[in-house]
Design an enzyme around this catalytic site. Structure first.
Site, short mmCIF file in Angstrom:
data_model
loop_
_atom_site.label_atom_id
_atom_site.label_comp_id
_atom_site.label_asym_id
_atom_site.label_seq_id
_atom_site.Cartn_x
_atom_site.Cartn_y
_atom_site.Cartn_z
N ASP A 11 0.88 -1.16 0.00
CA ASP A 11 0.00 0.00 0.00
C ASP A 11 0.92 1.22 0.00
O ASP A 11 2.10 1.11 0.35
CB ASP A 11 -0.86 -0.04 1.27
N ASP A 13 -0.15 5.14 0.86
CA ASP A 13 -0.43 6.10 1.95
C ASP A 13 -0.48 5.39 3.29
O ASP A 13 -1.10 4.33 3.42
CB ASP A 13 -1.77 6.79 1.71
N ASP A 185 -1.35 -0.81 5.92
CA ASP A 185 -1.68 -0.31 7.26
C ASP A 185 -3.15 -0.47 7.60
O ASP A 185 -3.55 -0.25 8.75
CB ASP A 185 -1.36 1.20 7.33
#
Length: 228
Positions: A11, A13, A185
């Protein structure tokens, strides 16, 4: 690991690219530039949870991209009891998007980790962000060259955790889920989304949230070295 991993999906961001730090710098710049008189610390502290709420709605197809960009600012200004007309909110939303990729703080250890992984694996990105913005972030933060493929929700037509975005990314990368792993995250979008399609996953648990102990997790990027 039992199966030899060949491809690592990240991922962007909140995993490699420090969204909160860069977002705060972008807002500080545009709010001062357009003389919107707010306490920037208070604004950011309110904006962070509101933004998370809107991204969840966007992820679940309950708001559009435009509604996300407008709504998160409108809600914060309303909460702060600051009068900002709709035209200005739309303008600030566009300004924010254009300024955001100009700030490019990465998480501590990001470059060291990518340098470590690059000779061993093929690296890829899967992001729910918008194509142009995410591309600008990768280029401006000087990490785009580490990645073989970049999948975003605009290209795939669906967002994480939808199985189709992971299948799209695997097809684009020409690799098998059995020899791939996802790192992100967001427990629902990145980790559960990947695990549900049979793709192994490691949770970047920056804030040490209590989670299922069976899920592989790290709270610093360099700790990924013990898995890869």
């Amino acid at each position: 690991m039992e199966t030899k991993i060949s491809d690592v999906f990240f991922d962007l961001d909140h995993t490699l690219w420090d969204f909160e730090k860069n977002s705060a710098l972008a807002f500080d710049t545009i709010l001062k530039k357009h003389k919107v008189n707010v306490d920037i610390q208070e604004f950011i502290s309110l904006y962070v949870p509101v933004n998370i709420k809107y991204w969840k709605l966007y992820q679940d197809d309950k708001v559009t991209q435009q509604e996300l960009r407008y709504g998160r600012l409108k809600d914060v200004f309303d909460h702060m009891k600051i009068e900002v007309d709709d035209e200005m909110i739309h303008f600030l939303a566009e300004e924010y998007i254009s300024y955001l990729p100009q700030f490019n703080h990465l998480y501590e250890g990001a470059i060291e980790l990518l340098e470590y992984l690059k000779p061993k694996y093929r690296l890829h990105i899967i992001t729910n962000g918008f194509h142009q913005i995410q591309n600008n972030k990768l280029v401006n933060s000087k990490i785009v060259h580490y990645f073989e493929t970049i999948t975003n929700s605009e290209n795939a037509g669906v967002k994480k955790p939808h199985p189709e975005i992971f299948n799209y990314a695997l097809d684009l990368a020409k690799c098998a889920k059995e020899t791939s792993i996802m790192i992100g995250d967001n427990l629902e979008a990145d980790i559960e989304g990947a695990l549900n399609v049979g793709l192994d996953a490691i949770f970047f648990n920056e804030h040490n949230l209590e989670t299922n102990p069976n899920i592989k997790q790290v709270n610093h990027l360099l700790a990924l070295k013990k898995y890869l």
